[in-house]
Design a protein around this motif. Structure first.
Motif, PDB file in Angstrom:
ATOM      1  N   ASP A 145       0.837  -1.209   0.000  1.00 11.37           N
ATOM      2  CA  ASP A 145       0.000   0.000   0.000  1.00 11.37           C
ATOM      3  C   ASP A 145       0.870   1.256   0.000  1.00 11.37           C
ATOM      4  O   ASP A 145       1.892   1.315   0.696  1.00 11.37           O
ATOM      5  CB  ASP A 145      -0.901  -0.012   1.239  1.00 11.37           C
ATOM      6  CG  ASP A 145      -1.777   1.213   1.339  1.00 11.37           C
ATOM      7  OD1 ASP A 145      -2.755   1.313   0.591  1.00 11.37           O
ATOM      8  OD2 ASP A 145      -1.446   2.079   2.174  1.00 11.37           O
ATOM      9  N   PRO A 217      -5.134  -6.235   6.425  1.00 11.68           N
ATOM     10  CA  PRO A 217      -5.639  -5.349   5.378  1.00 11.68           C
ATOM     11  C   PRO A 217      -5.694  -3.884   5.818  1.00 11.68           C
ATOM     12  O   PRO A 217      -5.538  -3.568   7.002  1.00 11.68           O
ATOM     13  CB  PRO A 217      -7.056  -5.891   5.137  1.00 11.68           C
ATOM     14  CG  PRO A 217      -7.460  -6.433   6.474  1.00 11.68           C
ATOM     15  CD  PRO A 217      -6.207  -7.018   7.076  1.00 11.68           C
ATOM     16  N   PHE A 219      -7.770  -0.709   6.726  1.00 12.40           N
ATOM     17  CA  PHE A 219      -9.099  -0.508   7.302  1.00 12.40           C
ATOM     18  C   PHE A 219      -9.663   0.856   6.893  1.00 12.40           C
ATOM     19  O   PHE A 219      -8.950   1.871   6.906  1.00 12.40           O
ATOM     20  CB  PHE A 219      -9.047  -0.592   8.826  1.00 12.40           C
ATOM     21  CG  PHE A 219      -9.101  -2.001   9.352  1.00 12.40           C
ATOM     22  CD1 PHE A 219     -10.221  -2.466  10.024  1.00 12.40           C
ATOM     23  CD2 PHE A 219      -8.029  -2.868   9.167  1.00 12.40           C
ATOM     24  CE1 PHE A 219     -10.275  -3.769  10.508  1.00 12.40           C
ATOM     25  CE2 PHE A 219      -8.066  -4.161   9.649  1.00 12.40           C
ATOM     26  CZ  PHE A 219      -9.195  -4.616  10.313  1.00 12.40           C
ATOM     27  N   HIS A 220     -10.952   0.860   6.542  1.00 14.91           N
ATOM     28  CA  HIS A 220     -11.702   2.092   6.296  1.00 14.91           C
ATOM     29  C   HIS A 220     -12.885   2.121   7.266  1.00 14.91           C
ATOM     30  O   HIS A 220     -13.525   1.086   7.505  1.00 14.91           O
ATOM     31  CB  HIS A 220     -12.194   2.150   4.848  1.00 14.91           C
ATOM     32  CG  HIS A 220     -11.092   2.273   3.847  1.00 14.91           C
ATOM     33  ND1 HIS A 220     -10.371   1.179   3.400  1.00 14.91           N
ATOM     34  CD2 HIS A 220     -10.555   3.352   3.212  1.00 14.91           C
ATOM     35  CE1 HIS A 220      -9.460   1.575   2.534  1.00 14.91           C
ATOM     36  NE2 HIS A 220      -9.544   2.889   2.403  1.00 14.91           N
ATOM     37  N   GLY A 246     -15.991   5.563   4.996  1.00 18.20           N
ATOM     38  CA  GLY A 246     -15.167   5.386   3.807  1.00 18.20           C
ATOM     39  C   GLY A 246     -13.767   5.938   3.948  1.00 18.20           C
ATOM     40  O   GLY A 246     -12.870   5.583   3.170  1.00 18.20           O
ATOM     41  N   ARG A 248     -10.010   6.431   5.367  1.00 13.54           N
ATOM     42  CA  ARG A 248      -8.974   5.523   5.848  1.00 13.54           C
ATOM     43  C   ARG A 248      -8.860   5.667   7.370  1.00 13.54           C
ATOM     44  O   ARG A 248      -8.725   6.764   7.896  1.00 13.54           O
ATOM     45  CB  ARG A 248      -7.663   5.878   5.155  1.00 13.54           C
ATOM     46  CG  ARG A 248      -6.508   4.927   5.394  1.00 13.54           C
ATOM     47  CD  ARG A 248      -5.270   5.489   4.716  1.00 13.54           C
ATOM     48  NE  ARG A 248      -4.117   4.642   4.880  1.00 13.54           N
ATOM     49  CZ  ARG A 248      -3.718   3.737   3.997  1.00 13.54           C
ATOM     50  NH1 ARG A 248      -4.401   3.583   2.871  1.00 13.54           N
ATOM     51  NH2 ARG A 248      -2.647   2.999   4.216  1.00 13.54           N
ATOM     52  N   TYR A 249      -8.876   4.546   8.083  1.00 12.59           N
ATOM     53  CA  TYR A 249      -8.857   4.578   9.546  1.00 12.59           C
ATOM     54  C   TYR A 249      -7.552   5.156  10.086  1.00 12.59           C
ATOM     55  O   TYR A 249      -6.463   4.866   9.582  1.00 12.59           O
ATOM     56  CB  TYR A 249      -9.063   3.171  10.102  1.00 12.59           C
ATOM     57  CG  TYR A 249      -8.746   3.056  11.570  1.00 12.59           C
ATOM     58  CD1 TYR A 249      -9.554   3.658  12.527  1.00 12.59           C
ATOM     59  CD2 TYR A 249      -7.614   2.353  12.006  1.00 12.59           C
ATOM     60  CE1 TYR A 249      -9.259   3.562  13.871  1.00 12.59           C
ATOM     61  CE2 TYR A 249      -7.321   2.248  13.345  1.00 12.59           C
ATOM     62  CZ  TYR A 249      -8.138   2.857  14.276  1.00 12.59           C
ATOM     63  OH  TYR A 249      -7.827   2.764  15.616  1.00 12.59           O
ATOM     64  N   THR A 280     -14.263  -7.148   8.112  1.00 13.46           N
ATOM     65  CA  THR A 280     -15.033  -5.906   7.934  1.00 13.46           C
ATOM     66  C   THR A 280     -14.122  -4.721   7.645  1.00 13.46           C
ATOM     67  O   THR A 280     -14.519  -3.580   7.838  1.00 13.46           O
ATOM     68  CB  THR A 280     -15.872  -5.618   9.198  1.00 13.46           C
ATOM     69  OG1 THR A 280     -14.976  -5.420  10.315  1.00 13.46           O
ATOM     70  CG2 THR A 280     -16.821  -6.765   9.502  1.00 13.46           C
ATOM     71  N   ALA A 281     -12.909  -4.999   7.173  1.00 13.45           N
ATOM     72  CA  ALA A 281     -11.911  -3.934   7.019  1.00 13.45           C
ATOM     73  C   ALA A 281     -12.363  -2.832   6.071  1.00 13.45           C
ATOM     74  O   ALA A 281     -12.022  -1.656   6.266  1.00 13.45           O
ATOM     75  CB  ALA A 281     -10.588  -4.523   6.530  1.00 13.45           C
ATOM     76  N   ASP A 282     -13.148  -3.157   5.036  1.00 17.35           N
ATOM     77  CA  ASP A 282     -13.567  -2.146   4.065  1.00 17.35           C
ATOM     78  C   ASP A 282     -14.645  -1.219   4.613  1.00 17.35           C
ATOM     79  O   ASP A 282     -14.868  -0.130   4.064  1.00 17.35           O
ATOM     80  CB  ASP A 282     -14.086  -2.811   2.793  1.00 17.35           C
ATOM     81  CG  ASP A 282     -12.968  -3.487   2.004  1.00 17.35           C
ATOM     82  OD1 ASP A 282     -11.804  -3.059   2.180  1.00 17.35           O
ATOM     83  OD2 ASP A 282     -13.255  -4.421   1.242  1.00 17.35           O
ATOM     84  N   ASP A 283     -15.323  -1.638   5.675  1.00 19.01           N
ATOM     85  CA  ASP A 283     -16.406  -0.836   6.246  1.00 19.01           C
ATOM     86  C   ASP A 283     -16.477  -1.129   7.741  1.00 19.01           C
ATOM     87  O   ASP A 283     -17.484  -1.586   8.259  1.00 19.01           O
ATOM     88  CB  ASP A 283     -17.728  -1.194   5.556  1.00 19.01           C
ATOM     89  CG  ASP A 283     -18.863  -0.263   5.939  1.00 19.01           C
ATOM     90  OD1 ASP A 283     -18.593   0.908   6.274  1.00 19.01           O
ATOM     91  OD2 ASP A 283     -20.031  -0.721   5.928  1.00 19.01           O
TER      92      ASP A 283
END
Length: 600
Positions: A145, A217, A219-220, A246, A248-249, A280-283
């Motif tokens: 990333d 991954p 996270f968002h 949405g 980025r965490y 649930t990393a994407d949301d």
């Protein structure tokens, strides 16, 4: 090596020694005040241990060696004492190893002719091991990333055990925790250690470190899962968040969200954590737990400051006026030199992150030979982002100045202004690194004011740690009122300086235009300060400083008044506490100053 100067032990006692040694593990886990030795063993024995070891390992030995920990046990027996003495050498070596001393020499001397028995635990630790190499390997999304590379670079840059540093077990454990926290806080909430190894070479007194981390991954953040609300709607909490679904965490942003909620007055406690499930990393939902605070609060206080002397104050707040979440603040303050009363209403932020407040205030001052009476009312809009904050406002001022020996002068102004703040610091309440800058531009509207004018203020402050023990603070600010002269402009919109938080060594607001025995506010001012602090420990320090500044009504009259001195510093939960002794070159006086909080 154990030297025991004593008569021969009874056979019965000798036979019990192997049994006691074998039971060492459960023994060490029991509280020192209640060991389980049999009471019928040979009579109660008393002894005292003297630790002969460098300070670097002495405390660790005292906490780790059972022979030391059990010396106050009031049912000590010969057999238990022998077991503890035998195990003391092994335990002392283990304790020294946790501090990085892997080749320690240990000896135990026992003098039974003394009363109580004298025991000397002698430890020569030898050279301390140092880190020879530190290899940090990251797999997972962070390795590919784009922003993950920045997180990995930060992790390696802040790794606390670089090559050449002393090795201690406690540092090793905290270092592993720190690298995980760095990645987890930079969008990789599921980061975990896959392996960690510290290979010790006792001959070279060196340690080779290898740490492998799976970042997991990216996270968002998703929606907020809010628990604990009964009085307020969930949208009130959502409008304080610094990250939208949405985004980025970031743990820094989450912490900022919690600080905002804690500072609102709505809540007694706030806790928030992202769901670290990789599925649930994407949301990723953010779980928020709140405890609502009582909405009404009355406070009464007394105090003293070197600027305005004795003070009494009463304040009342209701943060849920008519169940609307609108906050009302009523304050009254009476000081030796200043008295005021104010009423303020603050609305919770809207979805766009802006909050509106309205206020009304009356004030009477008697400072440096000038009596002022001021009334003001207005409205202000503020953005929620404290680090990149905008404010806009409009206020109407009515003012009367009455200098000693002169007649009163009245003025009014409709003042409209805009302000921008940049806060790039590690801690908004008590910064130790970074800078703050602020710029304000305002206009006294012609026709609605006794005199039209423009007003500009710029301020900056800078914090920099120089080493573990030294830190540097610098501050600079200046202001100008652009008008033909100072007359017909409300005193609150002009400038005086001097005092605890501006130019130390001078009385509060004693620098300005001297007319008879009065000091009048003027059109220009500037203040500069530089301070170096030597920290004695994490919260107490000694500072030396130089301040310079003045307030003047004509550019040609510009001349700095200089003050310098020494002071004590104390870090507190409400900001830094400062106690200073300063000498003013122009005033030729030594003055005592103290203040609490961030002076900006």
């Amino acid at each position: 090596m154990i030297r025991d100067r004593r008569p021969s032990l009874p056979i019965a006692a000798l036979l019990t020694v192997p049994l006691l040694i074998a039971s060492r593990a459960p023994l060490a886990e029991q509280p020192a005040s209640q060991p389980s030795a049999p009471a019928h063993h040979a009579g109660v024995l008393r002894y005292h241990v003297d630790i002969d070891a460098p300070k670097a390992v002495r405390d660790t030995l005292a906490a780790s060696v059972d022979l030391v920990r059990w010396q106050s046990y009031d049912q000590m027996t010969e057999s238990l004492f022998d077991a503890l003495t035998t195990k003391a050498i092994e335990q002392a070596k283990e304790a020294a190893a946790t501090e990085g001393y892997f080749s320690a020499n240990v000896a135990v001397d026992v003098d039974r002719n003394a009363s109580p028995i004298a025991v000397k635990l002698r430890v020569t630790p030898g050279p301390q091991a140092h880190v020879a190499s530190a290899n940090l390997d990251v797999t997972g999304a962070a390795a590919t990333d784009a922003k993950g590379g920045d997180a990995i670079a930060q992790m390696k840059r802040e790794w606390p055990l670089p090559s050449g540093s002393a090795f201690r077990q406690s540092d090793w454990e905290s270092a592993k925790t720190q690298v995980l926290a760095t990645l987890a806080g930079n969008a990789f909430a599921a980061a975990k250690l896959t392996s960690s190894e510290a290979r010790v070479d006792p001959q070279q007194n060196s340690v080779a470190i290898d740490v492998a981390i799976d970042s997991g991954p990216v996270f968002h953040v998703g929606d907020l899962d809010i628990q604990g609300l009964s009085r307020y709607p969930a949208d009130l909490v959502r409008h304080y968040r610094s990250q939208k679904p949405g985004d980025r965490y970031s743990v820094a942003e989450l912490d900022q969200f919690v600080r905002r909620l804690n500072g609102t007055g709505y809540f007694a406690s706030v806790h928030a954590v992202v769901d670290a499930d990789p599925a649930t990393a994407d949301d990723a939902p953010v779980h928020v737990s709140v405890i609502e605070a009582p909405p009404k609060k009355l406070e009464v206080g007394i105090g003293y400051s070197t600027d305005t002397q004795f003070r009494g104050n009463v304040s009342y707040r209701d943060v849920d006026v008519r169940h609307s979440a609108i906050q009302m603040y009523v304050d009254a303050r009476v000081e030796s030199k200043l008295q005021n009363a104010s009423l303020r209403f603050v609305e919770p932020p809207a979805e766009n992150g802006w909050s509106r407040s309205t206020f009304a205030r009356v004030e009477h001052t008697d400072i440096s030979g000038l009596v002022t009476k001021t009334g003001a009312t207005g409205v202000r809009m503020s953005s929620l982002d404290e680090r990149n904050q905008w404010q806009y406002g409009a206020a109407f001022y009515v003012d009367q100045e009455n200098p000693a020996g002169l007649g009163p002068e009245s003025s009014r102004a409709l003042y409209v202004d805009a302000e921008r703040a940049w806060r790039r610091v590690d801690d908004l309440a008590a910064p130790t690194k970074g800078y703050i800058a602020l710029a304000q531009f305002g206009v006294g509207v012609p026709g609605a004011s006794t005199r039209g004018f423009e007003r500009v203020i710029v301020r900056s402050a800078f914090w920099q740690p120089l080493s573990r023990l030294w830190s540097l603070t610098a501050r600079a600010e200046a202001g100008a009122v652009i008008a033909g002269d100072r007359n017909d402009i409300p005193s609150e919109l002009l400038f005086r300086t001097g005092g605890d938080t501006t130019v130390r060594g001078y009385a509060f607001e004693s620098l300005g235009l001297h007319v008879g025995s009065a000091v009048l506010p003027v059109r220009y001012y500037t203040v500069m300060s530089i301070e170096a602090t030597r920290w004695i420990n994490d919260s107490i320090g000694i500072a030396t400083f130089v301040d310079a500044g003045n307030a003047f009504d004509e550019i040609a009259d510009f001349k700095l008044a200089v003050g310098y001195g020494v002071g004590a510093r104390l870090k507190t939960p409400i900001g830094p506490f400062r106690l200073d002794v300063a000498y003013g070159e122009q005033s030729r006086q030594v003055r005592l100053h103290f203040s609490v909080g961030l002076a900006f």
